[in-house]
Design a protein around this motif. Structure first.
Motif, PDB file in Angstrom:
ATOM      1  N   HIS A 206       0.837  -1.192   0.000  1.00 38.05           N
ATOM      2  CA  HIS A 206       0.000   0.000   0.000  1.00 38.05           C
ATOM      3  C   HIS A 206       0.882   1.256   0.000  1.00 38.05           C
ATOM      4  O   HIS A 206       1.587   1.519   0.968  1.00 38.05           O
ATOM      5  CB  HIS A 206      -0.901  -0.004   1.235  1.00 38.05           C
ATOM      6  CG  HIS A 206      -2.044   0.965   1.162  1.00 38.05           C
ATOM      7  ND1 HIS A 206      -1.860   2.329   1.061  1.00 38.05           N
ATOM      8  CD2 HIS A 206      -3.383   0.763   1.177  1.00 38.05           C
ATOM      9  CE1 HIS A 206      -3.029   2.925   1.040  1.00 38.05           C
ATOM     10  NE2 HIS A 206      -3.976   1.995   1.094  1.00 38.05           N
ATOM     11  N   PRO A 207       0.888   2.062  -1.066  1.00 35.44           N
ATOM     12  CA  PRO A 207       1.855   3.174  -1.164  1.00 35.44           C
ATOM     13  C   PRO A 207       1.682   4.238  -0.090  1.00 35.44           C
ATOM     14  O   PRO A 207       2.682   4.770   0.423  1.00 35.44           O
ATOM     15  CB  PRO A 207       1.595   3.749  -2.565  1.00 35.44           C
ATOM     16  CG  PRO A 207       0.214   3.301  -2.927  1.00 35.44           C
ATOM     17  CD  PRO A 207       0.025   1.980  -2.265  1.00 35.44           C
ATOM     18  N   ASP A 208       0.458   4.550   0.294  1.00 35.93           N
ATOM     19  CA  ASP A 208       0.264   5.603   1.298  1.00 35.93           C
ATOM     20  C   ASP A 208       0.635   5.121   2.689  1.00 35.93           C
ATOM     21  O   ASP A 208       1.192   5.885   3.490  1.00 35.93           O
ATOM     22  CB  ASP A 208      -1.183   6.095   1.258  1.00 35.93           C
ATOM     23  CG  ASP A 208      -1.493   6.824  -0.042  1.00 35.93           C
ATOM     24  OD1 ASP A 208      -0.773   7.785  -0.362  1.00 35.93           O
ATOM     25  OD2 ASP A 208      -2.429   6.412  -0.739  1.00 35.93           O
ATOM     26  N   LEU A 209       0.339   3.864   2.986  1.00 37.58           N
ATOM     27  CA  LEU A 209       0.795   3.310   4.259  1.00 37.58           C
ATOM     28  C   LEU A 209       2.321   3.327   4.339  1.00 37.58           C
ATOM     29  O   LEU A 209       2.898   3.635   5.389  1.00 37.58           O
ATOM     30  CB  LEU A 209       0.272   1.883   4.438  1.00 37.58           C
ATOM     31  CG  LEU A 209      -1.236   1.724   4.658  1.00 37.58           C
ATOM     32  CD1 LEU A 209      -1.596   0.243   4.779  1.00 37.58           C
ATOM     33  CD2 LEU A 209      -1.697   2.487   5.890  1.00 37.58           C
ATOM     34  N   LEU A 210       2.987   3.004   3.240  1.00 38.89           N
ATOM     35  CA  LEU A 210       4.448   3.003   3.229  1.00 38.89           C
ATOM     36  C   LEU A 210       5.005   4.406   3.425  1.00 38.89           C
ATOM     37  O   LEU A 210       6.035   4.587   4.088  1.00 38.89           O
ATOM     38  CB  LEU A 210       4.962   2.407   1.922  1.00 38.89           C
ATOM     39  CG  LEU A 210       4.706   0.905   1.728  1.00 38.89           C
ATOM     40  CD1 LEU A 210       5.190   0.451   0.358  1.00 38.89           C
ATOM     41  CD2 LEU A 210       5.404   0.099   2.830  1.00 38.89           C
ATOM     42  N   ARG A 211       4.338   5.415   2.871  1.00 34.59           N
ATOM     43  CA  ARG A 211       4.781   6.796   3.092  1.00 34.59           C
ATOM     44  C   ARG A 211       4.697   7.164   4.576  1.00 34.59           C
ATOM     45  O   ARG A 211       5.600   7.799   5.131  1.00 34.59           O
ATOM     46  CB  ARG A 211       3.937   7.759   2.261  1.00 34.59           C
ATOM     47  CG  ARG A 211       4.230   7.731   0.767  1.00 34.59           C
ATOM     48  CD  ARG A 211       3.458   8.814   0.038  1.00 34.59           C
ATOM     49  NE  ARG A 211       3.827   8.853  -1.370  1.00 34.59           N
ATOM     50  CZ  ARG A 211       3.207   8.208  -2.330  1.00 34.59           C
ATOM     51  NH1 ARG A 211       2.156   7.443  -2.032  1.00 34.59           N
ATOM     52  NH2 ARG A 211       3.610   8.303  -3.583  1.00 34.59           N
TER      53      ARG A 211
END
Length: 401
Positions: A206-211
């Motif tokens: 999940h890109p936003d979780l990783l951010r």
């Protein structure tokens, strides 16, 4: 918040704050007192400060996933017991290596994900930001207390006294879990009772979780690395006695709460909190650059510390709230486990790398290193998308009774 939510949030905030107080107490004193331990070097002192972060990082995901399956409370109790045991080991240490072992054992009490997940379980979507903000404020309050109490305890009873106090705090927090936090609320409040199969790969893609995970990693890296050298700056460069360091920290921390509250209020009311995070990261960068260039001038250091703690407190309160909005249904504990892993990995890297950089490049090198780390996340944070708008679909026992 209704009565049930207020009680749950207050209880968990106190428990989380006491847990973090036990970790923060050594920050303002260990570099100064740890040099008297057998085998102490700048690198090992930094490792001792951050060692708990490594075992926290390793165990947060397993503990978070376990809390999705067997419940939050058993995981929290077990983690607090491990933390108390590690505190006892560190309290009896005569060498820096034994302190590192005790700090690593403290870190095995990886309860951050379970505590935040329980707070999310026991609050509605519309109230969750408040709950997470209060937990974040408890972290700030714990830090504030640590800045005052740590030097006093160390002056009276040495590092051993500091670690005995942390052991006692863990046991008190365990009792408060049963007396303050409403019992039996998890199954009634959360839509998911069991973790979804294959949840970890979903969270990790999940890109936003990783951010957000990278954001908390950098945040705690910068905090821990800074406190490898800040006590030295105050004592050696500014001539402030060890017992008086709180006179610098406490006013700055109190005033930083106003800045944090303003940013979060604007972000939540206008639904732009995710866009403000890059600006908050910029505050941390500016603060570190000021400390790198003007660490020997008290007014500049005070301004820099205020900017830093406005940024730190804002991110500490807002990142987990945003994360619970991005987390897929049934994977909140797993997502918070990954988040907490990143948080404590940052603490480990901050202590370990901060000690190495300090030994090789001095105080200024540490602050520049912190500014560079914050710049990395500034670039990543600019791509964060808006989270799903909050809804009020959860119900509470207080509403349905």
């Amino acid at each position: 918040m209704n009565t049930h939510e207020r009680r749950a949030t207050a209880g968990l905030s106190i428990i989380f704050g006491m847990r973090m107080l036990g970790l923060f107490l050594i920050l303002p004193v260990f570099t100064l007192y740890g040099s008297d331990l057998d085998g102490a070097t700048p690198a090992l002192i930094g490792l001792a400060i951050g060692a708990y972060g490594l075992t926290q990082a390793v165990l947060q995901v397993p503990f978070g996933m376990l809390s999705d399956r067997i419940g939050r409370r058993p995981v929290i109790v077990f983690g607090l017991l491990l933390f108390a045991l590690g505190s006892v080991v560190a309290a009896q240490a005569e060498s820096v290596q034994t302190v590192i072992l005790g700090r690593a054992l403290q870190g095995c009490g990886a309860i951050a994900a379970a505590v935040m997940a329980l707070a999310a379980d026991l609050t509605r979507d519309t109230q969750r930001t408040k709950a997470m903000a209060l937990i974040g404020i408890s972290v700030g309050a714990a830090f504030l207390v640590a800045m005052v109490a740590g030097p006093g305890i160390a002056a009276a009873s040495g590092l051993a006294g500091v670690f005995w106090v942390t052991a006692a705090l863990a046991l008190v927090a365990m009792a408060l879990l049963f007396f303050l936090v409403p019992a039996g609320g998890e199954k009634a409040f959360r839509p998911e009772v069991n973790a979804r199969a294959g949840g970890l790969p979903i969270v990790l893609r999940h890109p936003d979780l990783l951010r957000l995970d990278l954001g908390v990693l950098v945040l705690h890296l910068v905090l821990t690395a800074s406190f490898v050298v800040l006590p030295v700056v105050l004592e050696s460069r500014l001539g402030i006695p060890r017992g008086d360091h709180w006179l610098v920290y406490v006013p700055v921390l109190i005033l930083s709460v106003a800045g944090m509250a303003l940013i979060i209020m604007i972000g939540e009311r206008r639904q732009i909190l995710h866009r403000l995070l890059a600006g908050v990261a910029a505050l941390v960068i500016v603060a570190d650059l000021i400390m790198a260039g003007f660490s020997g001038w008290l007014p500049a250091l005070v301004v820099a510390l205020w900017l830093f703690f406005v940024g730190f407190n804002t991110l500490e309160a807002s990142l987990p709230s945003l994360l619970t909005r991005f987390a897929p249904e049934g994977l909140r504990g797993t997502a918070l486990g990954v988040y907490a892993t990143a948080q404590f990995l940052g603490a480990f890297l901050g202590g370990a790398l901060g000690g190495l950089v300090y030994g090789r490049f001095g105080v200024e090198g540490v602050f520049i290193f912190c500014a560079l780390a914050a710049s990395l996340w500034l670039a990543v944070a600019m791509g964060l998308r808006a989270p799903t708008p909050v809804t009020d679909h959860n119900t509470t026992q207080a509403e349905t009774s």
